[in-house]
Design an enzyme around this catalytic site. Structure first.
Site, mmCIF file in Angstrom:
data_model
loop_
_atom_site.group_PDB
_atom_site.id
_atom_site.type_symbol
_atom_site.label_atom_id
_atom_site.label_comp_id
_atom_site.label_asym_id
_atom_site.label_seq_id
_atom_site.Cartn_x
_atom_site.Cartn_y
_atom_site.Cartn_z
ATOM 1 N N ARG A 225 -22.038 -74.543 32.109
ATOM 2 C CA ARG A 225 -21.549 -75.754 32.775
ATOM 3 C C ARG A 225 -20.448 -76.354 31.906
ATOM 4 N NH1 ARG A 225 -23.234 -74.173 36.874
ATOM 5 N NH2 ARG A 225 -24.849 -75.053 38.197
ATOM 6 N N HIS A 273 -15.357 -70.902 38.984
ATOM 7 C CA HIS A 273 -16.820 -70.971 39.209
ATOM 8 C C HIS A 273 -17.276 -69.808 40.099
ATOM 9 C CE1 HIS A 273 -20.490 -73.845 39.208
ATOM 10 N NE2 HIS A 273 -20.890 -72.590 39.317
HETATM 11 N N1 LIG Z 1 -21.074 -70.071 36.642
HETATM 12 C C1 LIG Z 1 -21.950 -69.666 37.539
HETATM 13 O O1 LIG Z 1 -21.584 -69.059 38.537
HETATM 14 C C2 LIG Z 1 -23.416 -69.951 37.312
HETATM 15 C C3 LIG Z 1 -24.360 -69.343 38.149
HETATM 16 C C4 LIG Z 1 -25.715 -69.582 37.906
HETATM 17 C C5 LIG Z 1 -26.108 -70.386 36.853
HETATM 18 N N2 LIG Z 1 -25.160 -70.962 36.048
HETATM 19 C C6 LIG Z 1 -25.561 -71.802 34.899
HETATM 20 O O2 LIG Z 1 -26.396 -71.034 34.037
HETATM 21 C C7 LIG Z 1 -27.416 -71.905 33.553
HETATM 22 C C8 LIG Z 1 -28.580 -71.083 33.008
HETATM 23 O O3 LIG Z 1 -29.294 -70.509 34.081
HETATM 24 P P1 LIG Z 1 -30.720 -69.822 33.855
HETATM 25 O O4 LIG Z 1 -31.241 -69.423 35.184
HETATM 26 O O5 LIG Z 1 -30.632 -68.799 32.789
HETATM 27 O O6 LIG Z 1 -31.542 -71.077 33.290
HETATM 28 P P2 LIG Z 1 -32.989 -71.085 32.608
HETATM 29 O O7 LIG Z 1 -33.759 -69.881 33.008
HETATM 30 O O8 LIG Z 1 -33.560 -72.421 32.882
HETATM 31 O O9 LIG Z 1 -32.678 -70.930 31.053
HETATM 32 C C9 LIG Z 1 -32.129 -71.947 30.295
HETATM 33 C C10 LIG Z 1 -32.123 -71.536 28.840
HETATM 34 O O10 LIG Z 1 -31.494 -72.568 28.071
HETATM 35 C C11 LIG Z 1 -32.393 -72.981 27.047
HETATM 36 N N3 LIG Z 1 -32.247 -74.399 26.750
HETATM 37 C C12 LIG Z 1 -32.369 -75.452 27.598
HETATM 38 N N4 LIG Z 1 -32.206 -76.617 26.937
HETATM 39 C C13 LIG Z 1 -31.969 -76.277 25.642
HETATM 40 C C14 LIG Z 1 -31.752 -77.028 24.475
HETATM 41 N N5 LIG Z 1 -31.730 -78.376 24.472
HETATM 42 N N6 LIG Z 1 -31.570 -76.357 23.312
HETATM 43 C C15 LIG Z 1 -31.598 -75.014 23.284
HETATM 44 N N7 LIG Z 1 -31.813 -74.233 24.360
HETATM 45 C C16 LIG Z 1 -31.994 -74.868 25.533
HETATM 46 C C17 LIG Z 1 -33.771 -72.687 27.565
HETATM 47 O O11 LIG Z 1 -34.682 -72.611 26.484
HETATM 48 P P3 LIG Z 1 -36.231 -72.247 26.726
HETATM 49 O O12 LIG Z 1 -36.215 -70.770 27.077
HETATM 50 O O13 LIG Z 1 -36.851 -72.499 25.426
HETATM 51 O O14 LIG Z 1 -36.713 -73.098 27.855
HETATM 52 C C18 LIG Z 1 -33.549 -71.356 28.275
HETATM 53 O O15 LIG Z 1 -33.572 -70.300 27.359
HETATM 54 C C19 LIG Z 1 -27.749 -72.772 34.762
HETATM 55 O O16 LIG Z 1 -28.394 -73.963 34.387
HETATM 56 C C20 LIG Z 1 -26.370 -73.028 35.324
HETATM 57 O O17 LIG Z 1 -25.828 -74.179 34.706
HETATM 58 C C21 LIG Z 1 -23.828 -70.759 36.273
#
Ligand SMILES: NC(=O)c1ccc[n+]([C@@H]2O[C@H](COP(=O)([O-])OP(=O)(O)OC[C@H]3O[C@@H](n4cnc5c(N)ncnc54)[C@H](OP(=O)(O)O)[C@@H]3O)[C@@H](O)[C@H]2O)c1
Length: 310
Positions: A225, A273
């Site tokens: 993001r 995006h």
């Molecule tokens: N550009 C695009 O097209 C696109 C598409 C889809 C998603 N995204 C982005 O990708 C992000 C990640 O997606 P996801 O499905 O992988 O999310 P997710 O499964 O919720 O994983 C988030 C990761 O970030 C870690 N995290 C969260 N808060 C943190 C903090 N304060 N300090 C350190 N680590 C932290 C979490 O740690 P824990 O494992 O310990 O909980 C987890 O490993 C989404 O939120 C979205 O913003 C972008």
């Protein structure tokens, strides 16, 4: 009959209607799905994406869940009218797309492809890239997407570290957590991939101080993001050459406004995006499965932790 409000915009409705209908049939669910309702109290589930006009969930007094088509839920997680369970999107198509985009952009920088693609003076300049095993990549965020990308990069033999909030133990990766872990993760990162969710804890995570911890000439790839990185600090780091390049897919304001310094910066690649889009066919199966679970009284998949904000 299960009543589902599709509140994810008219354009998506055209794409999702056939695939959701097929997924409901496949799951044996009898569903009435619609985009408008005069009887919000009769709605059982809401399929949601940002950009729709729906922002007051109060009238949906009997809704059992709000099912987001997006993985990132920062636009809805703080909505105080939302008292129903919120589930985010985790689907195979989203994961595959992100792995392809991240791997492609990592390989671009690793192999130094730009020098061959743009070579107006036809220079014969044989710069041999290191092997992946000698290239350190850090992935910030080891969730569904970060973990899949980190593992794909490790499968290509990159030397991969990942950083997350809670400590992980994933074969083939150096797993780090906490502030000390972040310091280590950044100081080793020749290429850093940002796949964190946007929360109050992660906003501006990559500020001037943390960017300075990256090794000279590091590359940043951000499909997470926009607000995870302090824009001004990034531009300063790019101007000085401390950060050699930033490939950015996400921005504070989207579409990225004309005239924004990122557009013209020679060390920035802007992608609109598109790193990974939720795919209607696979996402519809996830929506159907969550409704099936809701109806069976089973726990929902991918429920958002409202306290943590993701
Ligand atoms: N550009 C695009 O097209 C696109 C598409 C889809 C998603 N995204 C982005 O990708 C992000 C990640 O997606 P996801 O499905 O992988 O999310 P997710 O499964 O919720 O994983 C988030 C990761 O970030 C870690 N995290 C969260 N808060 C943190 C903090 N304060 N300090 C350190 N680590 C932290 C979490 O740690 P824990 O494992 O310990 O909980 C987890 O490993 C989404 O939120 C979205 O913003 C972008």
């Amino acid at each position: 009959m299960i009543r589902v409000l599709f509140a994810a915009g008219e354009a998506r409705w055209q794409t999702y209607r056939p695939s959701l209908t097929a997924a409901f049939d496949e799951a044996g669910l009898e569903v009435d799905i619609f985009t408008q309702t005069d009887a919000p109290e009769t709605v059982d589930y809401i399929v949601y994406a940002p950009g729709d006009t729906l922002d007051d969930f109060t009238p949906f007094t009997n809704a059992k869940a709000v099912l987001s088509l997006w993985a990132g839920v920062e636009k809805i997680v703080g909505n105080e009218t939302l008292t129903q369970p919120l589930c985010r999107m985790v689907d195979a198509g989203l994961e595959e797309g992100m792995v392809e985009w991240v791997t492609g952009h990592v390989l671009r920088h690793h192999l130094g492809m730009d020098a061959q693609i743009v070579n107006p003076d036809h220079e014969w300049n044989p710069v041999i890239p290191p092997l992946a095993r000698n290239r350190k990549v850090t992935v910030l965020g080891l969730g569904e997407l970060g973990r899949a990308c980190a593992q794909a990069l490790a499968a290509l033999r990159f030397d991969v570290a990942g950083w997350s909030r809670t400590q992980k133990d994933i074969p083939g990766l150096t797993c780090l957590s906490g502030e000390d872990g972040l310091r280590k993760a950044l100081s080793r990162a020749e290429i850093v991939v940002v796949l964190l969710p946007l929360t109050p804890q992660t906003e501006n995570l990559l500020n001037a101080e943390r960017l300075a911890r990256l090794p000279e000439g590091a590359v940043i790839i951000n499909p997470g993001r926009g607000p995870l990185i302090d824009d001004d600090a990034l531009i300063a780091a790019l101007d000085s050459g401390h950060v050699a390049h930033a490939t950015l897919d996400v921005f504070r304001q989207e579409p990225l406004p004309q005239g924004h310094p990122f557009w013209a910066h020679p060390r920035v690649t802007v992608t609109p995006h598109i790193a990974s889009e939720t795919r209607a066919d696979t996402a519809s199966e996830v929506i159907a499965e969550n409704i099936r679970r809701g109806e069976a009284g089973a726990p929902f998949l991918f429920r958002v932790d409202r306290q943590q904000g993701y």
